[in-house]
Design a protein around this motif. Structure first.
Motif, PDB file in Angstrom:
ATOM      1  N   ILE A 134      29.828  51.384  41.594  1.00 11.93           N
ATOM      2  CA  ILE A 134      30.079  50.039  41.907  1.00 11.93           C
ATOM      3  C   ILE A 134      31.404  49.519  41.639  1.00 11.93           C
ATOM      4  O   ILE A 134      32.046  49.810  40.730  1.00 11.93           O
ATOM      5  CB  ILE A 134      28.942  49.305  40.948  1.00 11.93           C
ATOM      6  CG1 ILE A 134      27.777  49.749  40.783  1.00 11.93           C
ATOM      7  CG2 ILE A 134      29.079  47.632  41.038  1.00 11.93           C
ATOM      8  CD1 ILE A 134      26.933  49.527  39.445  1.00 11.93           C
ATOM      9  N   HIS A 135      31.883  48.826  42.548  1.00 10.23           N
ATOM     10  CA  HIS A 135      33.626  48.336  42.652  1.00 10.23           C
ATOM     11  C   HIS A 135      33.781  46.827  42.767  1.00 10.23           C
ATOM     12  O   HIS A 135      32.689  46.235  43.307  1.00 10.23           O
ATOM     13  CB  HIS A 135      34.161  49.085  43.924  1.00 10.23           C
ATOM     14  CG  HIS A 135      34.448  50.427  43.536  1.00 10.23           C
ATOM     15  ND1 HIS A 135      35.658  50.798  44.130  1.00 10.23           N
ATOM     16  CD2 HIS A 135      34.090  51.473  42.749  1.00 10.23           C
ATOM     17  CE1 HIS A 135      36.025  52.074  43.820  1.00 10.23           C
ATOM     18  NE2 HIS A 135      34.847  52.227  43.067  1.00 10.23           N
ATOM     19  N   LEU A 136      34.573  46.435  42.309  1.00  5.61           N
ATOM     20  CA  LEU A 136      35.100  44.894  42.198  1.00  5.61           C
ATOM     21  C   LEU A 136      36.606  44.883  42.763  1.00  5.61           C
ATOM     22  O   LEU A 136      37.302  45.523  42.622  1.00  5.61           O
ATOM     23  CB  LEU A 136      35.148  44.298  41.042  1.00  5.61           C
ATOM     24  CG  LEU A 136      35.717  42.682  40.926  1.00  5.61           C
ATOM     25  CD1 LEU A 136      34.819  41.994  41.518  1.00  5.61           C
ATOM     26  CD2 LEU A 136      35.512  42.464  39.497  1.00  5.61           C
ATOM     27  N   CYS A 177      40.840  52.356  51.121  1.00  7.39           N
ATOM     28  CA  CYS A 177      40.569  50.957  50.697  1.00  7.39           C
ATOM     29  C   CYS A 177      39.529  50.674  51.861  1.00  7.39           C
ATOM     30  O   CYS A 177      39.836  50.467  53.020  1.00  7.39           O
ATOM     31  CB  CYS A 177      41.844  50.071  50.784  1.00  7.39           C
ATOM     32  SG  CYS A 177      41.730  48.464  51.096  1.00  7.39           S
ATOM     33  N   PRO A 178      38.381  50.396  51.319  1.00 10.35           N
ATOM     34  CA  PRO A 178      37.383  50.337  52.334  1.00 10.35           C
ATOM     35  C   PRO A 178      36.809  48.648  52.598  1.00 10.35           C
ATOM     36  O   PRO A 178      36.006  48.309  53.522  1.00 10.35           O
ATOM     37  CB  PRO A 178      35.997  51.028  51.793  1.00 10.35           C
ATOM     38  CG  PRO A 178      36.327  50.898  50.354  1.00 10.35           C
ATOM     39  CD  PRO A 178      37.691  50.674  49.998  1.00 10.35           C
ATOM     40  N   ASP A 179      37.572  47.969  51.868  1.00 13.90           N
ATOM     41  CA  ASP A 179      36.999  46.481  51.740  1.00 13.90           C
ATOM     42  C   ASP A 179      38.082  45.649  52.253  1.00 13.90           C
ATOM     43  O   ASP A 179      38.105  44.935  53.174  1.00 13.90           O
ATOM     44  CB  ASP A 179      36.777  46.286  50.299  1.00 13.90           C
ATOM     45  CG  ASP A 179      35.915  44.991  50.121  1.00 13.90           C
ATOM     46  OD1 ASP A 179      35.378  44.329  51.131  1.00 13.90           O
ATOM     47  OD2 ASP A 179      36.135  44.264  48.881  1.00 13.90           O
ATOM     48  N   TYR A 216      32.251  42.174  44.702  1.00 15.82           N
ATOM     49  CA  TYR A 216      31.719  43.456  44.359  1.00 15.82           C
ATOM     50  C   TYR A 216      31.294  44.169  45.743  1.00 15.82           C
ATOM     51  O   TYR A 216      30.871  43.475  46.606  1.00 15.82           O
ATOM     52  CB  TYR A 216      30.555  42.957  43.591  1.00 15.82           C
ATOM     53  CG  TYR A 216      30.980  42.662  42.072  1.00 15.82           C
ATOM     54  CD1 TYR A 216      30.911  43.871  41.131  1.00 15.82           C
ATOM     55  CD2 TYR A 216      30.984  41.349  41.622  1.00 15.82           C
ATOM     56  CE1 TYR A 216      31.679  43.510  39.812  1.00 15.82           C
ATOM     57  CE2 TYR A 216      31.155  40.904  40.346  1.00 15.82           C
ATOM     58  CZ  TYR A 216      31.625  42.254  39.298  1.00 15.82           C
ATOM     59  OH  TYR A 216      31.834  41.685  38.118  1.00 15.82           O
ATOM     60  N   HIS A 217      31.217  45.534  45.681  1.00 16.81           N
ATOM     61  CA  HIS A 217      30.674  46.229  46.645  1.00 16.81           C
ATOM     62  C   HIS A 217      30.336  47.611  46.114  1.00 16.81           C
ATOM     63  O   HIS A 217      30.556  48.095  44.972  1.00 16.81           O
ATOM     64  CB  HIS A 217      31.632  46.342  47.826  1.00 16.81           C
ATOM     65  CG  HIS A 217      33.011  47.169  47.267  1.00 16.81           C
ATOM     66  ND1 HIS A 217      34.203  46.120  46.678  1.00 16.81           N
ATOM     67  CD2 HIS A 217      33.467  48.334  47.201  1.00 16.81           C
ATOM     68  CE1 HIS A 217      35.108  47.103  46.455  1.00 16.81           C
ATOM     69  NE2 HIS A 217      34.899  48.389  46.855  1.00 16.81           N
ATOM     70  N   VAL A 218      29.377  48.001  46.933  1.00 13.51           N
ATOM     71  CA  VAL A 218      28.781  49.566  46.593  1.00 13.51           C
ATOM     72  C   VAL A 218      30.131  50.608  47.413  1.00 13.51           C
ATOM     73  O   VAL A 218      30.418  50.181  48.532  1.00 13.51           O
ATOM     74  CB  VAL A 218      27.708  50.134  47.114  1.00 13.51           C
ATOM     75  CG1 VAL A 218      27.267  51.724  47.024  1.00 13.51           C
ATOM     76  CG2 VAL A 218      26.255  49.172  46.466  1.00 13.51           C
ATOM     77  N   MET A 219      30.597  51.284  46.640  1.00 18.45           N
ATOM     78  CA  MET A 219      31.668  52.371  47.152  1.00 18.45           C
ATOM     79  C   MET A 219      31.125  53.663  47.282  1.00 18.45           C
ATOM     80  O   MET A 219      30.845  54.498  46.420  1.00 18.45           O
ATOM     81  CB  MET A 219      32.854  52.303  45.979  1.00 18.45           C
ATOM     82  CG  MET A 219      34.198  53.048  46.574  1.00 18.45           C
ATOM     83  SD  MET A 219      35.076  51.804  47.574  1.00 18.45           S
ATOM     84  CE  MET A 219      36.628  52.913  47.505  1.00 18.45           C
ATOM     85  N   PHE A 220      30.958  53.754  48.752  1.00 22.63           N
ATOM     86  CA  PHE A 220      30.848  55.029  49.022  1.00 22.63           C
ATOM     87  C   PHE A 220      32.150  56.290  49.185  1.00 22.63           C
ATOM     88  O   PHE A 220      32.733  55.865  49.921  1.00 22.63           O
ATOM     89  CB  PHE A 220      30.074  55.297  50.378  1.00 22.63           C
ATOM     90  CG  PHE A 220      28.641  54.465  50.275  1.00 22.63           C
ATOM     91  CD1 PHE A 220      27.665  55.106  49.774  1.00 22.63           C
ATOM     92  CD2 PHE A 220      28.711  53.068  51.088  1.00 22.63           C
ATOM     93  CE1 PHE A 220      26.447  54.091  49.725  1.00 22.63           C
ATOM     94  CE2 PHE A 220      27.426  52.431  50.900  1.00 22.63           C
ATOM     95  CZ  PHE A 220      26.244  52.921  50.246  1.00 22.63           C
ATOM     96  N   ARG A 257      43.309  44.062  44.093  1.00 20.37           N
ATOM     97  CA  ARG A 257      43.049  45.270  43.116  1.00 20.37           C
ATOM     98  C   ARG A 257      41.517  45.603  43.639  1.00 20.37           C
ATOM     99  O   ARG A 257      40.781  44.815  43.943  1.00 20.37           O
ATOM    100  CB  ARG A 257      43.245  44.670  41.826  1.00 20.37           C
ATOM    101  CG  ARG A 257      44.663  44.320  41.663  1.00 20.37           C
ATOM    102  CD  ARG A 257      44.909  44.395  40.042  1.00 20.37           C
ATOM    103  NE  ARG A 257      46.392  44.315  39.734  1.00 20.37           N
ATOM    104  CZ  ARG A 257      46.748  43.216  39.745  1.00 20.37           C
ATOM    105  NH1 ARG A 257      46.560  41.945  40.116  1.00 20.37           N
ATOM    106  NH2 ARG A 257      48.274  43.053  39.573  1.00 20.37           N
ATOM    107  N   MET A 258      41.348  46.680  43.335  1.00 21.30           N
ATOM    108  CA  MET A 258      39.922  47.312  43.464  1.00 21.30           C
ATOM    109  C   MET A 258      39.725  48.221  42.236  1.00 21.30           C
ATOM    110  O   MET A 258      40.708  48.986  41.659  1.00 21.30           O
ATOM    111  CB  MET A 258      39.460  48.172  44.551  1.00 21.30           C
ATOM    112  CG  MET A 258      38.349  48.650  44.720  1.00 21.30           C
ATOM    113  SD  MET A 258      37.899  49.318  46.430  1.00 21.30           S
ATOM    114  CE  MET A 258      38.811  50.657  46.447  1.00 21.30           C
ATOM    115  N   GLU A 259      38.605  47.958  41.469  1.00 28.05           N
ATOM    116  CA  GLU A 259      38.434  48.838  40.350  1.00 28.05           C
ATOM    117  C   GLU A 259      36.992  48.988  40.129  1.00 28.05           C
ATOM    118  O   GLU A 259      36.067  48.068  40.426  1.00 28.05           O
ATOM    119  CB  GLU A 259      38.586  48.051  38.937  1.00 28.05           C
ATOM    120  CG  GLU A 259      37.975  46.866  38.923  1.00 28.05           C
ATOM    121  CD  GLU A 259      38.737  46.057  37.747  1.00 28.05           C
ATOM    122  OE1 GLU A 259      39.067  46.546  36.756  1.00 28.05           O
ATOM    123  OE2 GLU A 259      38.695  44.863  37.725  1.00 28.05           O
TER     124      GLU A 259
HETATM  125 CU   LIG Z   1      35.737  49.811  46.229  1.00 31.91          CU
END
Ligand SMILES: [Cu+2]
Lengths: 202, 178
Positions: free
Chosen positions: B74-76, A77-79, B107-111, B85-87
């Motif tokens: 692209i993640h939220l 989980c990076p956020d 929102y984020h960019v998921m690496f 939650r992350m999707e």
């Molecule tokens: Cu993510």
């Protein structure tokens, strides 16, 4: 929630009870009854058996040797998780400056990917006063139930980058007396440190 | 002596000047201050954040992200009743004339697939954002130190920046595209 296994749904009850924090402003007494607490109507915490970064099986008695900020998350989980872990680490820094002994405990809810080595590395990145724990699926499910946290692993974990839904409360657990209170995500490091110091009697 | 007219002229000139190193532009779309946070040494995933400004009269959509990593998406992240939650999302609407922020807790960019190549503070990560109308924008994410990580003696000053964009605080214009 389609396609997900629901595990340890005690959090629903916790949420229903509300996350309001009752702040007592009395400075006269030194007892924990005067510390700010979040209202909870159920037993939280208790015994657990998990695995530490060295791969050793440990119990709550082995781990909770100081006032502990206990968080359930996962390292992929990076956020959200690192925001909360960093907030807890900042609270521990404030406590260290005040001379109050405390520690962080990060419990993974993602045992397949979070091996002892991975969870230890993750915890250490936030400070040497944070313990990383993982365990078998059964051990983690039991610990999560004890703390009434929620997590949901996807049934299909063929994608190596699957995500895990999980609750984000941090629990303050004391060595002798166990669960003291919990914090939600809005709690600042300063507020958290004040509450921990209060329960620690400092 | 600078007259009022000169001032106005200067302002226009500045607006038209080349964008700084932290801004990346294609068509009506400007991407501002892309950054990521440092990760734990063994981390497999990292999050990237940025601001997108659509100065055009037509809506656009962010429809993809590429980088040298095995997967970039692209993640939220969202928060409900204390549960995170992350999707993955296919696209993010960038309405005409609006600014959309990809910020911690939203929102984020998921690496994905860092696999031993942790993000370290000061490092730069090249990526390409793909917009439906504006096309491709090459950007560079700068890796920032995260307060609370490292030796445990980071300053508290940047906490507001991390904390104030909680998942609950997402603005209406950031709803996922249909
Ligand atoms: Cu993510």
């Amino acid at each position: 929630m389609r396609g997900k296994t629901l595990i340890a749904t005690g959090a629903a009850g916790l949420v229903a009870l509300g996350v309001g924090v009752i702040a007592f402003t009395s400075f006269s007494g030194g007892g924990a009854e005067n510390c700010a607490t979040a209202s909870v109507g159920a037993d939280i915490g208790g015994p657990f058996e998990l695995v530490n970064a060295a791969g050793e099986t440990v119990t709550d008695a082995d781990v909770i040797t100081a006032p502990s900020l206990v968080y359930f998350g996962y390292t992929y989980c990076p956020d959200v998780c690192p925001m909360d872990a960093a907030r807890n680490a900042q609270a521990l820094d404030i406590l260290a400056e005040r001379g109050v002994e405390a520690q962080g405990v990060f419990i993974s809810v993602d045992p397949e990917r979070d091996t002892p080595e991975v969870v230890g590395d993750y915890a250490a990145a936030f400070g040497d006063d944070i313990v990383g724990l993982t365990g078998s699926e059964d051990q983690i499910r039991a610990a999560s139930r004890a703390y009434r946290t929620f997590y949901s692993l996807p049934e299909d974990r063929s994608d190596p980058y699957y995500t895990v839904d999980h609750s984000t409360f941090t629990y303050l657990v004391m060595p002798e007396t166990g669960f003291a209170t919990y914090f939600n995500r809005d709690t600042t490091p300063e507020e958290m440190a004040d509450t921990v110091a209060c329960f620690a009697g400092s | 002596m600078i007259t009022r007219t000169d001032c106005a002229f200067l302002a226009v000139f500045l607006l038209a000047a080349p964008v700084s190193a932290q801004q990346f532009t294609a068509g009506d779309i400007t991407v501002d201050q892309p950054y990521a946070f440092e990760t734990a040494p063994m981390a497999r995933a990292g999050g990237g954040f940025l601001t997108v400004v659509n100065e055009g009269d037509a809506p656009d959509r962010l429809i993809g992200v590429r980088s040298e990593l095995p997967r970039t998406e692209i993640h939220l992240s969202s928060m409900q009743d204390g549960i995170a939650r992350m999707e993955r999302v296919d696209a993010l609407d960038i309405p005409a004339g609006e600014t959309v922020e990809l910020a911690p807790g939203g929102y984020h960019v998921m690496f994905l697939g860092l696999d031993g190549n942790a993000f370290e503070a000061g490092e730069e990560i090249d990526a390409t954002l793909v917009f439906e109308t504006a096309g491709e924008v090459d950007v560079t994410f700068t890796v920032r130190a995260r307060d609370g990580m490292g030796d445990g003696h980071g300053s508290m000053e940047d906490h507001g920046e991390m904390g104030e964009h909680g998942a609950e605080g997402m603005s209406h214009d950031m709803a996922p595209a249909e």
